[in-house]
Design a protein around this motif. Structure first.
Motif, PDB file in Angstrom:
ATOM      1  N   HIS A   1     -17.840 -63.080  38.059  1.00 34.49           N
ATOM      2  CA  HIS A   1     -18.879 -62.865  38.112  1.00 34.49           C
ATOM      3  C   HIS A   1     -19.479 -62.501  38.939  1.00 34.49           C
ATOM      4  CE1 HIS A   1     -23.379 -64.092  37.485  1.00 34.49           C
ATOM      5  NE2 HIS A   1     -23.177 -64.225  36.401  1.00 34.49           N
ATOM      6  N   PRO A   2     -20.637 -61.717  39.716  1.00 33.94           N
ATOM      7  CA  PRO A   2     -21.090 -61.545  40.685  1.00 33.94           C
ATOM      8  C   PRO A   2     -20.982 -62.771  41.428  1.00 33.94           C
ATOM      9  CG  PRO A   2     -22.409 -60.368  39.198  1.00 33.94           C
ATOM     10  CD  PRO A   2     -21.364 -60.691  38.553  1.00 33.94           C
ATOM     11  N   TYR A   3     -22.331 -63.792  40.704  1.00 34.58           N
ATOM     12  CA  TYR A   3     -22.612 -64.630  41.774  1.00 34.58           C
ATOM     13  C   TYR A   3     -21.203 -65.418  42.671  1.00 34.58           C
ATOM     14  CZ  TYR A   3     -24.517 -69.476  43.076  1.00 34.58           C
ATOM     15  OH  TYR A   3     -24.480 -70.459  43.906  1.00 34.58           O
TER      16      TYR A   3
ATOM     17  N   PHE B   1     -29.942 -65.182  37.287  1.00 33.63           N
ATOM     18  CA  PHE B   1     -29.428 -64.655  39.108  1.00 33.63           C
ATOM     19  C   PHE B   1     -29.902 -62.811  38.863  1.00 33.63           C
ATOM     20  CE2 PHE B   1     -25.774 -63.507  41.329  1.00 33.63           C
ATOM     21  CZ  PHE B   1     -25.477 -63.677  42.886  1.00 33.63           C
ATOM     22  N   HIS B   2     -30.524 -63.137  38.358  1.00 30.76           N
ATOM     23  CA  HIS B   2     -31.078 -61.288  39.258  1.00 30.76           C
ATOM     24  C   HIS B   2     -31.983 -61.201  40.043  1.00 30.76           C
ATOM     25  CE1 HIS B   2     -35.558 -61.814  36.793  1.00 30.76           C
ATOM     26  NE2 HIS B   2     -35.449 -61.266  37.611  1.00 30.76           N
ATOM     27  N   THR B   3     -32.417 -61.724  40.593  1.00 25.52           N
ATOM     28  CA  THR B   3     -32.864 -61.858  41.568  1.00 25.52           C
ATOM     29  C   THR B   3     -32.752 -61.917  43.272  1.00 25.52           C
ATOM     30  OG1 THR B   3     -33.675 -64.215  42.375  1.00 25.52           O
ATOM     31  CG2 THR B   3     -35.651 -63.433  40.842  1.00 25.52           C
TER      32      THR B   3
ATOM     33  N   ARG C   1     -24.746 -57.013  42.431  1.00 21.09           N
ATOM     34  CA  ARG C   1     -23.748 -56.195  41.522  1.00 21.09           C
ATOM     35  C   ARG C   1     -25.082 -55.044  40.535  1.00 21.09           C
ATOM     36  NH1 ARG C   1     -19.188 -54.498  43.977  1.00 21.09           N
ATOM     37  NH2 ARG C   1     -18.192 -56.170  45.070  1.00 21.09           N
ATOM     38  N   ARG C   2     -26.350 -55.949  40.701  1.00 18.58           N
ATOM     39  CA  ARG C   2     -27.087 -55.815  39.472  1.00 18.58           C
ATOM     40  C   ARG C   2     -27.364 -53.698  39.441  1.00 18.58           C
ATOM     41  NH1 ARG C   2     -32.947 -57.548  39.901  1.00 18.58           N
ATOM     42  NH2 ARG C   2     -33.351 -55.266  39.186  1.00 18.58           N
ATOM     43  N   HIS C   3     -27.144 -52.872  40.785  1.00 20.46           N
ATOM     44  CA  HIS C   3     -27.318 -51.824  40.669  1.00 20.46           C
ATOM     45  C   HIS C   3     -26.467 -50.720  39.876  1.00 20.46           C
ATOM     46  CE1 HIS C   3     -24.274 -51.597  43.733  1.00 20.46           C
ATOM     47  NE2 HIS C   3     -24.715 -52.421  44.380  1.00 20.46           N
ATOM     48  N   LEU C   4     -25.569 -51.971  39.634  1.00 22.62           N
ATOM     49  CA  LEU C   4     -23.789 -50.948  38.894  1.00 22.62           C
ATOM     50  C   LEU C   4     -24.606 -50.908  37.835  1.00 22.62           C
ATOM     51  CD1 LEU C   4     -21.044 -53.129  40.368  1.00 22.62           C
ATOM     52  CD2 LEU C   4     -21.590 -50.914  41.188  1.00 22.62           C
ATOM     53  N   LEU C   5     -25.262 -51.494  37.395  1.00 19.76           N
ATOM     54  CA  LEU C   5     -25.888 -51.199  35.899  1.00 19.76           C
ATOM     55  C   LEU C   5     -26.991 -50.228  35.674  1.00 19.76           C
ATOM     56  CD1 LEU C   5     -26.251 -55.170  34.605  1.00 19.76           C
ATOM     57  CD2 LEU C   5     -24.732 -52.911  33.856  1.00 19.76           C
ATOM     58  N   PRO C   6     -27.090 -49.667  34.644  1.00 20.46           N
ATOM     59  CA  PRO C   6     -27.921 -48.393  34.326  1.00 20.46           C
ATOM     60  C   PRO C   6     -29.693 -48.747  34.667  1.00 20.46           C
ATOM     61  CG  PRO C   6     -27.049 -48.574  31.885  1.00 20.46           C
ATOM     62  CD  PRO C   6     -25.847 -49.208  33.505  1.00 20.46           C
TER      63      PRO C   6
END
Ligand SMILES: Nc1ncnc2c1ncn2[C@@H]1O[C@H](COP(=O)(O)OP(=O)(O)OP(=O)(O)O)[C@@H](O)[C@H]1O
Ligand code: SF4
Ligand code: SF4
Ligand SMILES: [Mg+2]
Lengths: 225, 329, 699
Positions: free
Chosen positions: C605-607, C645-647, C651-656
């Motif tokens: 997980h990114p976290y 965790f989105h705030t 790694r969120r930018h890896l998603l569209p």
């Protein structure tokens, strides 16, 4: 190259009410020549330099031996320092050239670097000389060549190309108008990645450019891979 | 083999803290008076009156006679019975020497005599017995009441806490002297009523203190550990929390006993203390007041001095104790 | 190559043969002896050692902050060439303001709780430098930017308690740097912070010292932290510097037996108890008034020799820039070391056993007092702090589940709910098919007995009013483990099991050291022979050498009794070492759970990745990915929508669409197999392709 990046941060400093003897000890023990005097909050008040430690001859003449020791014991930094208002200072964002100009003009080789009145650091002639060394790549191993070129447009570029196009690396470069021949320029290069002969050969091919000097620094002997 | 040396690898508390026997622990506590000078001075001041109270008469072992003082037995028995004399106080507190009123200190009467010709020293000595029983006793009762309330309020929190503390706050809001006056005035002056008055006035303060301590201690892990072992709430309150709150409570009680001595004195002075002729210190000061203008301040002076000694002494001990706890934190 | 040696680089501080004594009733006690070191401009000197070794005393000695009973007994401290010993208090005060700054473990000791941060910071400049208010404020903003504080203007308006611990520490550091000190003394500056925050603060320290050329004295008990920020390290033991060398040299070639012991007793990230053993250092630090006559480390030293006992051992040069206080430094080689008693790694427990504990969508909410006036009449809508929100897992019998996550993510609440100290607000806990839906006081004795807990704080775990023996007897009596006549014998047996002897029976808790108290706490938890023991940070308050001993002990008892353990710890190396399974929690939820070894390598997980990138590793050769979390953990009062965790997710930018999906939709549980599940929108293949967050140099 700005003063703030090359100055000495956190120089040794002294407070004005300290005995002169302490200032003397600081200068001698640490082998330094400029001792900024600062008040509360590192406010710049003045500077002690080795000549200030000497008793002025006219005073000397008028005092006997006992008086001299007494006089010396009571002397404080405040009384003998060069006052801030008589001293050149420089700001952190000035260039190194400005600093060196100020030094040569005032004949004072150490400048307090001030932010307002607060001492941020100290820059001395010694620092400038060290940077001259670094600028010309004195500590980089390689071939140190001096080439005299004409001050024509594109000449420097040709020289640089001659080196880099062959896959060699320039570690340092200095460029100055030739003394007494203001139309010519002396270029100092520190080159690595070739043998002496290759380098001499490459420069010889450039017309109008004269190899004045080539020497090896820091025991650099290139071995062909 | 598991020896202590092989095990934990961290610092041992300094050897002086490694005591085992009960006796050594007691000695450590009494060591307070060796270490703290002010506590020692306090102990001397209070100790003096404790000794006086113990030997004020010859019936150390027969409490009946001093119950007689509290009850207010017939004066003639008091005055004549040898029971009320001892090596420390040669006269009975009610024995009157005619023609020797308002005298200054002399060999016969160490501190002088009062308006009725009674020996002031005898009265103070017997009064000390009275006050040194009544004050701690009333504080003890206040402690029981206030401590229980504070413990419950602190431990359970929520509504229980809210309601008890509001009520107690209301009592605290009353000026204490007024509270005493109201209680004594409505129930009459007697030892029991003085005790009740001091309890009512003191309990809310104690409750607050105990509640604060409980709130703190109940978050400690050992309380949680007791809960996870399924201990009852009362067990946790009495055996896990209370013992660890004792330090501040003891210090506070010292101060409170001092304050109670002062309060009993005040009540006596206002004529609301123990009924005459009991040798109540407050009444002694009150009776001596009139003689001050007559240039004979002895009675009032000695009475006030006695009260002051006990109050100051207890305060000093409390100070010494709290300094000690602060030092070892 | 850049050289500037030609300019005499003088040390900012030069400490020579320093001794510091405390006056006690038994006479003066030398807490620090013969300490010598120097720190140059722009250099960070780490000071490391167990508690009670005199680290902080040295730090306070630097500024003569020793309190009423402390004094410099011998030696000298030269600051910028001038002696600090024997200066007037007024001069020292000025020095502390102008040229020396200190940062302590607890930021609140340096902040005034009733003043706005802007006011406190500007005050430094206004009173000290006579700066105008506006200018001072501007400076503060610049400095806060330098310490990577988001929204500096806003922060200036706030009171200290309105910002998080990590931010407070940054404000303190910014304040310390405002006067551009020549020396910065930092005493455990990150010990109270989470690993993620710690990592950013350490980055900051590193940047600042480069930018301002400040000399830093960095005190820490954590070898990993030292390895990350320091150039040179001094190891202190019992008031003496026993070894001093550059970081690389010290970790690669430790020469003092104590240094070697310290390095051996911290678990290396990636090791587990099935593959390696922790070797605690036997014995304990001698108290300053009771030092051995010869080498101070002699009683604990495996190499001790007759000659070590004879007289004090001086610090001597082993190699240039590497000094050791040991007679046999040349012969003692860490790689040749063999344990005195052979210890074997434990056998791995199988993860396929019957589940003993089943937690299903567990929710624990705390009702928050509302500040609205309506609440007075009970009309305001109650607000709930969702400390644990929808947590499900099941725990096979006999294994250890480690729970990690930043502070405030609900780890403790989870444990407290299971053990019944908090009421659950929803979901189900089933323990050996008994429902645990009620608080502990409503459970039956048999259930209570099977579930016990080990606590974090050694000083609070035992009741200070009663002797150890009595406190261990109590559960035996309550749970009727043995007949009353055998209780004493059983207590002694328990004490022996935790490697304490019978003498401890009558001791009061304050006569025990931290490690010993923690052992007794473990003995108490295991007294009723429970099936499940919950441990809340059982070793985080202990010194490393003690930590190793306590961990070994826990593992041993667990193995003997076949107990299942659920253990919280914030140290990822410890958790990895100790656990068979690991759950990573964020903001009240589990975001990843699986076998221990699976969690430490992609896919994760990114976290989890950020946690791994942040964990300080006691080895300067290890390379870690530079992933840093920005911002704070959001308030659990009103958690972010979608993926919580989105705030902060790096790694969120890896998603569209830069992960708009994450802000709106709750992520799915993706199954990696072998019980490893990840709670994230990023497809598994992409997660698998992540670079490992930690790259070991060898192996
Ligand atoms: N009794 C309580 N009342 C209200 N809120 C609480 C209570 N106890 C904990 N919380 C809150 O619940 C959340 C989770 O807390 P918890 O103690 O479980 O975190 P944690 O992961 O154990 O943190 P740490 O690593 O610091 O121990 C936090 O926001 C905390 O402030
Ligand atoms: S001097 Fe001797 S006892 Fe001390 S550390 Fe070295 S080998 Fe061990
Ligand atoms: S779901 Fe989105 S925000 Fe959450 S961890 Fe995965 S990538 Fe990050
Ligand atoms: Mg916790």
């Amino acid at each position: 190259m700005l003063v703030k990046d090359y100055m000495l941060q956190h120089p040794i400093m002294i407070e004005p009410h300290k005995r002169l003897a302490e200032a003397r000890a600081l200068l001698v023990e640490n082998e330094i020549y400029y001792l900024p005097v600062v008040g509360d909050g590192k406010r710049f008040l003045g500077m002690i330099t080795p000549p200030r430690l000497a008793i002025p001859p006219e005073r000397m003449a008028s005092l006997d031996v006992w008086e001299i020791s007494n006089y010396l014991a009571n002397l404080t930094v405040e009384k003998v320092m060069l006052k801030a208002r008589d001293l050149p200072t420089i700001g952190p964002n000035a260039t190194l050239e400005q600093a060196s100009h100020l030094m040569t003009k005032t004949k004072i080789g150490g400048l307090a670097v001030l932010d307002g009145q607060i001492v941020l650091g100290l820059i001395t002639d010694n620092h400038l000389l060290v940077e001259l060394n670094n600028l010309l790549g004195a500590f980089e191993p390689g071939w140190r060549v001096t080439v005299r070129i004409k001050g024509k447009r594109g000449d420097l570029l040709r020289l640089i190309r001659a080196v880099t196009d062959r896959g060699w690396t320039i570690m340092a470069l200095g460029n100055v108008r030739t003394p007494k021949k203001p139309d010519d320029w002396d270029v100092v290069l520190k080159v690595v990645g070739c043998t002496r002969e290759e380098l001499v050969d490459a420069i010889a091919q450039l017309d109008g450019q004269v190899l004045r000097d080539i020497r090896e620094t820091a025991s650099y002997a290139y071995v062909k891979p | 083999m598991a020896t202590a040396e092989q095990t934990a690898g961290d610092q041992l508390p300094s050897p002086s803290a490694t005591r085992t026997s009960r006796w050594q622990r007691l000695e450590a506590q009494l060591g307070l008076f060796r270490r703290s000078r002010i506590a020692l001075v306090g102990l001397c001041l209070v100790g003096f009156w404790v000794v006086v109270a113990l030997f004020a008469d010859n019936c150390l072992v027969t409490p009946s006679c001093y119950a007689g003082i509290v009850r207010g037995d017939d004066i003639t028995t008091w005055a004549t019975s040898d029971e009320y004399r001892s090596w420390l106080s040669r006269y009975s507190p009610v024995e009157q020497f005619r023609g020797r009123t308002r005298e200054g200190p002399s060999w016969d009467h160490w501190l002088g005599t009062d308006t009725r010709g009674r020996d002031i020293w005898a009265r103070l000595a017997h009064g000390s017995r009275l006050i040194l029983t009544l004050a701690p006793l009333s504080v003890m009762v206040a402690l029981l009441v206030g401590g229980t309330l504070g413990l419950l309020a602190g431990y359970y929190g929520g509504m229980v806490d809210e309601v008890t503390m509001r009520i107690l706050d209301a009592i605290i809001a009353f000026p204490q002297i007024l509270l005493y006056l109201v209680i004594i005035a409505s129930f009459g002056a007697s030892a029991t009523n003085v005790l009740i008055a001091i309890t009512i006035a003191g309990a809310p303060g104690i409750a607050r203190l105990v509640r604060g301590l409980t709130l703190d201690i109940k978050t400690r892990d050992y309380v949680a550990a007791a809960q996870t072992q399924g201990e009852h709430s009362w067990y946790i309150m009495v055996f896990e929390i209370l013992p660890n709150a004792r330090g501040p409570i003891i210090i506070d009680s010292m101060l409170r006993v001092g304050y109670a001595v002062f309060s009993i004195g005040t009540l006596g002075f206002l004529g609301l203390g123990l009924p005459p002729p009991s040798p109540d210190w407050g009444s002694i000061v009150q009776a001596g007041r009139s003689s001050i203008q007559a240039g004979r301040p002895w009675e009032a002076l000695w009475g006030s001095l006695a009260i002051a000694m006990v109050v100051v002494g207890l305060n000093l001990i409390a100070d010494g104790m709290s300094e000690e706890t602060r030092r070892y934190r | 190559m850049r050289r500037s040696e030609d300019i005499a680089n003088l040390p900012v501080v030069k400490v020579n043969n320093l001794g510091i004594a405390y006056e006690t009733s038994a006479g003066d006690v030398l807490a620090v002896r013969d300490v010598s070191f120097e720190i140059f401009r722009g250099e960070a000197l780490g000071i490391v050692g167990e508690s009670g070794c005199g680290k902080s005393t040295v730090a306070f000695g630097m500024v003569n902050y020793l309190g009423r009973n402390g004094k410099i007994a011998h030696g000298s401290i030269a600051f910028q060439g001038q002696s600090l010993v024997g200066r007037s208090p007024e001069e020292l005060r000025r020095l502390r303001g102008d040229q020396i700054a200190m940062v302590y473990q607890d930021p609140m000791t340096s902040l005034n709780p009733v003043l706005r941060i802007g006011t406190q910071m500007a005050e430094v400049l206004i009173t000290h430098r006579g700066m105008a208010k506006d200018e001072a404020r501007e400076r503060c903003v610049t400095m806060l930017r330098k310490v990577n504080m988001p929204d500096p203007e806003l922060v200036l308006q706030k009171y200290p308690h309105q910002i998080s611990g990590g931010q407070q520490q940054r404000v303190v550091i910014a304040m310390a740097m405002l006067n551009n000190p020549a020396l910065l003394v930092m005493d455990e500056p990150t010990t109270a912070l989470d690993v993620t925050v710690e990592a950013t603060v350490l980055d900051l320290v590193d940047d600042l010292r480069r930018e301002f050329d400040t000399a830093i004295m960095f005190i820490s008990h954590n070898l990993g932290v030292i390895a990350r920020v320091c150039d040179r390290v001094a190891v202190m033991y019992a008031g003496e510097v026993v070894e001093i060398a550059s970081v690389q040299e010290l970790f690669a070639n430790p020469r003092h037996p104590y240094t070697q012991g310290l390095i051996r007793c911290v678990p290396r990230l990636g090791r587990s108890k099935a593959s390696s053993v922790l070797y605690p250092i036997p014995g304990r630090v001698p108290s300053p008034d009771n030092q051995p006559a010869g080498c101070t480390f002699e009683p604990r030293c495996a190499y001790a020799h007759e000659s070590c006992r004879a007289k004090r051992v001086p610090l001597r040069q082993f190699q240039p820039n590497h000094n050791v206080r040991c007679l046999f430094a040349e012969e003692i080689d860490a790689s040749q070391w063999t344990p005195t008693e052979p210890m074997t790694p434990l056998v791995q427990t199988s993860r396929d056993a019957e589940p003993i504990l089943d937690v299903d969508s567990l929710k624990t909410y705390y009702r928050q007092a509302s500040s609205s006036p309506l609440s007075l009449f009970g009309l305001a809508k109650p607000r709930y702090l969702k400390a644990v929100d929808d947590v499900s897992f099941s725990l096979p019998k006999g294994i250890t589940l480690g729970v990690v996550g930043e502070s405030g993510c609900g780890k403790s609440t989870l444990i407290k709910t299971i053990i019944g100290l908090e009421e659950l607000s929803g979901g189900k806990i089933e323990f050996m098919s008994v429902d645990l839906g009620v608080k502990v006081n409503k459970r039956d004795m048999a259930t209570i007995r099977e579930l016990q807990m080990v606590f974090q704080n050694p000083n609070a775990t035992m009741n200070p009013s009663y002797p150890i023996g009595r406190q261990l007897e109590r559960p035996l009596r309550r749970f009727k483990i043995v007949p009353p006549s055998e209780i004493r014998a059983e207590v002694v047996r328990l004490l022996r099991a935790v490697k304490l002897d019978e003498h401890y029976y009558d001791r009061l808790p304050n006569q025990l050291s931290g490690g010993e108290k923690q052992r007794v706490g473990i003995a108490r938890a295991f007294a009723g022979r429970p099936d499940l023991v919950l441990c809340d940070e059982p070793v985080s308050a202990l010194d490393v050498s003690v930590q190793a001993a306590v961990l070994n002990l826990l593992a041993e008892i667990q193995q003997q009794q076949g107990t299942t353990l659920l253990m919280i710890a914030h140290d990822l190396s410890v958790v990895r070492f100790f656990s068979d399974m690991i759950a990573v929690m964020y903001l009240g939820q589990i975001v990843e759970i699986g076998p221990a070894e699976a969690i430490y390598a992609p896919p994760y997980h990114p976290y989890t990745e950020s946690l791994l990138a942040a964990v300080p590793i006691p080895d300067p050769t290890v390379e870690q990915a530079h992933v840093r979390l920005s911002g704070n953990v959001p308030s659990p009062l009103d958690p972010p929508s979608g993926c919580r965790f989105h705030t902060r997710c790096p790694r969120r930018h890896l998603l569209p669409d830069d992960g708009t999906l994450c802000t709106t939709t709750v992520p799915p549980w993706q199954d990696v197999g072998d019980g490893h599940r990840i709670f994230c929108h990023i497809p598994l293949d992409q997660l698998r392709a992540f670079e490992p967050a930690v790259k070991m140099a060898q192996e």
